[in-house]
Every structure is written in C-alpha cells, then in structure tokens.
Design an enzyme around this catalytic site. Structure first.
Site, short mmCIF file in Angstrom:
data_model
loop_
_atom_site.label_atom_id
_atom_site.label_comp_id
_atom_site.label_asym_id
_atom_site.label_seq_id
_atom_site.Cartn_x
_atom_site.Cartn_y
_atom_site.Cartn_z
N PHE A 79 35.28 39.42 -103.49
CA PHE A 79 35.40 38.11 -102.36
C PHE A 79 36.41 37.34 -102.98
O PHE A 79 36.24 36.78 -104.12
CB PHE A 79 34.21 37.49 -102.18
CG PHE A 79 34.53 36.11 -101.41
CD1 PHE A 79 34.52 36.49 -100.08
CD2 PHE A 79 34.59 34.87 -101.98
CE1 PHE A 79 34.95 35.17 -99.26
CE2 PHE A 79 35.03 33.80 -101.12
CZ PHE A 79 35.00 34.00 -99.83
N THR A 82 39.97 32.16 -104.22
CA THR A 82 40.76 31.27 -105.12
C THR A 82 42.22 32.02 -105.31
O THR A 82 42.31 33.17 -105.38
CB THR A 82 39.93 31.43 -106.39
OG1 THR A 82 38.49 30.68 -106.08
CG2 THR A 82 40.66 30.26 -107.46
N PRO A 84 46.13 30.93 -107.46
CA PRO A 84 46.71 30.29 -108.69
C PRO A 84 46.92 28.71 -108.51
O PRO A 84 46.55 27.90 -109.17
CB PRO A 84 48.06 30.87 -108.92
CG PRO A 84 47.86 32.17 -108.31
CD PRO A 84 46.95 32.11 -107.09
N ALA A 86 45.34 27.18 -105.68
CA ALA A 86 44.19 26.56 -104.90
C ALA A 86 42.71 27.04 -105.43
O ALA A 86 42.29 28.24 -105.35
CB ALA A 86 44.34 27.10 -103.54
N GLY A 87 42.03 25.91 -105.97
CA GLY A 87 40.79 26.25 -106.33
C GLY A 87 39.82 25.46 -105.49
O GLY A 87 39.44 25.86 -104.53
N SER A 88 39.38 24.29 -106.03
CA SER A 88 38.53 23.29 -105.36
C SER A 88 38.99 23.07 -104.03
O SER A 88 38.35 23.06 -103.22
CB SER A 88 38.44 21.98 -106.31
OG SER A 88 38.03 22.37 -107.52
N PHE A 112 41.17 34.86 -110.54
CA PHE A 112 39.50 34.65 -110.79
C PHE A 112 38.67 35.41 -110.17
O PHE A 112 37.68 34.92 -109.87
CB PHE A 112 39.40 33.07 -110.88
CG PHE A 112 40.28 32.25 -111.58
CD1 PHE A 112 40.87 32.67 -113.03
CD2 PHE A 112 40.38 30.93 -111.42
CE1 PHE A 112 41.62 31.74 -113.80
CE2 PHE A 112 41.20 30.01 -112.08
CZ PHE A 112 41.70 30.36 -113.33
N GLN A 236 8.97 17.54 -136.22
CA GLN A 236 8.84 16.80 -135.09
C GLN A 236 10.08 17.04 -134.11
O GLN A 236 9.96 17.16 -132.90
CB GLN A 236 8.47 15.42 -135.35
CG GLN A 236 7.73 14.82 -134.04
CD GLN A 236 7.39 13.38 -134.15
OE1 GLN A 236 8.33 12.56 -135.00
NE2 GLN A 236 6.41 13.10 -133.94
N GLU A 320 31.87 28.71 -108.04
CA GLU A 320 31.04 28.28 -106.93
C GLU A 320 30.96 26.78 -106.44
O GLU A 320 29.92 26.12 -106.23
CB GLU A 320 29.66 28.82 -106.95
CG GLU A 320 29.61 30.40 -107.06
CD GLU A 320 29.24 30.95 -105.37
OE1 GLU A 320 29.47 32.17 -105.35
OE2 GLU A 320 28.87 30.23 -104.71
#
Ligand SMILES: Cc1cc2nc3c(=O)[nH]c(=O)nc-3n(C[C@H](O)[C@H](O)[C@H](O)COP(=O)(O)OP(=O)(O)OC[C@H]3O[C@@H](n4cnc5c(N)ncnc54)[C@H](O)[C@@H]3O)c2cc1C
Length: 336
Positions: A79, A82, A84, A86-88, A112, A236, A320
């Site tokens: 799929f 993304t 280079p 344009a990610g978020s 990616f 402990q 994601e």
C-alpha cells in the site's frame, strides 16, 4: 500461512478468509508480534491496507484478481501513500494520475513502503484532481511488471528487519481505468478512513505482543540472573518494575479489546482507536526500555532477544500516524 488460511483471517470465508471478529484479530496480531514484529508487519499490510480497499470498494473482478490470491498468499500486496515529501501531511502527495482515454498516466514516487521490494501489486494513492486538496485523491491497483512501474532500493531499517520496506516509482505508468478502486474520481482518502481506524487498533495489538515478549524474557532472565547471592528477581526495584510491566500489559489489552468490540459493533470510534494506538505504542516504549535495563549488559548484546524487541517497538510511535498525529486526532474528536 496462506495455505493454512491464516494470512488474512478477517475476510469472509467466501473469499478464503476465516471471517473472525476484531477481538480475534487483535489476539492474532499480539501472538504474531510476540514472536516476530517484522513478519507481523508484512502480514498486517497484506491483510489490511493492501487488500481492504479492494474488499470494501473494489469490483468483483478486482476481488477475484487481487483479494482472493492475496488471501491465499499467491499475490503479495503493498500500500503506497507516503512520499519523500509527504508523510504525516498525506494530502500533500505529489503523485498524479492524469486521464488519457481509458487509461490513467501515473507519475510520482513513494517511499517507506512495506512489502514494496516483494510485491506483486501495489495500491497507489494519486491525485486525479489536485485542485481538491485531500478529496481529489484516488487509489489505483498497479501490477508489478507494468511499464513505468519500478521498485527502488530496499531500505535498511533499525528494527522489523524481517519485513521488506522500499521505494516505488511511477514514470508515465499507464494503468487501465478498471484498476481504479471506486467508481468515481476523488474520495480515495474517505475510502481509507475505516482502514486507518482499524490499523490503529492493530498497532495497539502489535504493541501488546512485543510488550508481552519483552515481559516474558525479563521474568525468565530476572529469575536466572544471580547477583549479590540471589536472583535479581528478589530485589524490590526489579520486582516492582516487572509488576508494573504486567499491569500495563493488562491495561493495554483491556482498552484495545474495548476498541475491537466497538468496531465489531459497527460503531465509529476514531477517538478511541487513536487513544489505543497512542497509549499502547507509547507504553510499549517504557516496557522494552525497562526490559533492557533489567537485562543489564546482556540486554545490549545482539545475542539476547530483548534488543530486538526494543528496536522493533521503536517503530510503533512513528507509523500509521505518529504519536503527535494521534494527539491531533484525539483533540479534534474532543471538539477542541
Ligand atoms: C518501517 C516503515 C514502514 C512503513 N510502511 C508504510 C507503508 O506500507 N505505506 C505507506 O504509505 N507508508 C508507510 N510508512 C510511512 C509512515 O506512515 C510515515 O513514516 C509516517 O506517516 C510519518 O511520516 P514521515 O516519516 O514523513 O514523518 P513526518 O510527517 O515528516 O514527521 C516528522 C515529525 O514531525 C511531527 N509532525 C508532523 N506533523 C505534525 C503536526 N501537525 N504537529 C505536530 N507534529 C507533527 C511527526 O509527528 C514527527 O515526529 C512506513 C514507515 C516506516 C518507517
């Protein structure tokens, strides 16, 4: 897994799936990730974004050509959203699909992309109408071997190394209009909304799986490792940290199963899915860090598995939708 019917268990039996509910999918993802997060990632894409848009919005012909063989493991899907630059901000993708008679000419580059180096087809997001930011996007199924569609480098990653991640390029790539998912131009993002919501639940489940593996390895190690004349599990501060790990895993499970249940009821749960993704992917960071600390120097050595859990889990707050993006979604859903 395809032969055994374990590859894409969420789809109805008529297409070769197992027709399981979302809670079962969560437990399945936990168990896969408990053993290998990388393999689990490849399977997650195959059973998720590389097939779901076809299942939900595709034609029967597309389902026969891609969904059924993907479920059997005969075709590997990727799929590709993304890029280079344009990610978020996925709406800023530059890939374009320009209509030319019965074809679309695709140009752009993707990076990616999980399964890209080994894919038989990729679902590619491209603008058919760049004037309509976000809304003018469509999804196209592009076969490996289509002229103009090439696979770039296989990328070397910190973790999840058993999953292949790479680049894809489209250069005057002619794709028949029948390869577009959905009947009309535009609306590709809206087609992804539900899948992204499910994907966030899956990421929460993935975090539970790696957290469980790290916890189990830590309990074993703490009981075996002797310092100052007794197993370190008797100290402990170590006991408290392990107790906290167990508690956090239980909380992660309860909330993730709630989201799975909401999805099974057909309820929209954008806020809850983002909360589960944010909480579980951030919490697993603490668990794997503590697990490594309790392993001492051996934890930092490649021969012990805990370093792999630490490297694998690091990805989860990034893909994601990063943790920052999950905060934005939750705030938006809260109406603030
Ligand atoms: C191993 C791996 C596999 C992947 N598989 C796929 C795949 O199969 N298909 C696919 O399409 N993509 C895939 N991706 C891409 C992944 O979805 C993106 O990496 C992710 O969306 C983040 O985008 P970016 O890397 O460009 O980071 P950027 O968007 O550049 O973000 C950089 C930093 O800025 C922050 N930031 C960005 N915007 C804001 C904001 N508005 N407010 C506050 N902070 C902000 C981010 O949270 C982050 O911390 C994969 C990535 C990896 C690493």
């Amino acid at each position: 897994m395809g032969e055994l019917g374990y590859l894409c268990i969420g789809y109805p039996e008529e297409y070769g799936g197992a027709g399981v509910d979302k809670i079962t999918e969560c437990i399945y993802m936990e168990e896969l990730n408990r053993i290998s997060a990388g393999i689990a990632s490849a399977i997650m894409v195959q059973g998720g974004l590389a097939t779901n848009p076809i299942f939900t919005f595709g034609t029967e012909e597309q389902k026969e050509r891609y969904l059924v063989p993907a479920i059997k493991g005969e075709k590997i899907g990727a799929f590709a959203l993304t890029e280079p630059d344009a990610g978020s901000d996925a709406a800023s993708i530059k890939t374009r699909a320009v209509r030319d008679g019965d074809y679309y000419i695709l140009n752009g580059s993707k990076t990616f992309i999980t399964n890209a180096p080994i894919c038989d087809y990729a679902i590619v997001a491209a603008y058919t109408n760049p004037e309509k930011r976000g809304e003018g996007i469509n999804l196209f199924i592009v076969d490996d071997g289509t002229p103009g569609f090439t696979k770039g480098r296989k990328l070397s990653k910190v973790g999840n190394r058993s999953q292949e991640t790479g680049e894809l390029f489209l250069e005057d790539c002619r794709v028949h209009k029948s390869q577009m998912i959905g009947e009309k131009e535009g609306g590709g993002f809206a087609q992804l909304e539900h899948d992204l919501m499910v994907g966030r639940m899956i990421y929460a489940a993935r975090s539970i799986g790696v957290a469980t593996a790290a916890y189990e390895a830590t309990v074993r190690y703490a009981k075996e490792r002797v310092q100052f004349g007794r197993p370190i599990s008797r100290f402990q501060s170590i006991r408290f940290r392990i107790a906290e790990m167990a508690m956090l895993i239980e909380v992660m499970k309860s909330y993730t199963y709630k989201v799975a249940w909401l999805l099974d009821q057909g309820k929209k749960c954008m806020k809850e899915a983002s909360m589960a993704k944010l909480f579980c992917t951030e919490t697993v960071q603490k668990i794997v860090t503590d697990a490594m600390q309790i392993h001492g120097g051996y934890g930092y050595m490649m021969e012990y598995p805990v370093q792999r859990y630490w490297r694998d889990a690091r990805l989860y707050t990034i893909t994601e939708g990063t943790s920052e993006i999950q905060h934005l979604i939750i705030a938006r859903e809260l109406g603030i």
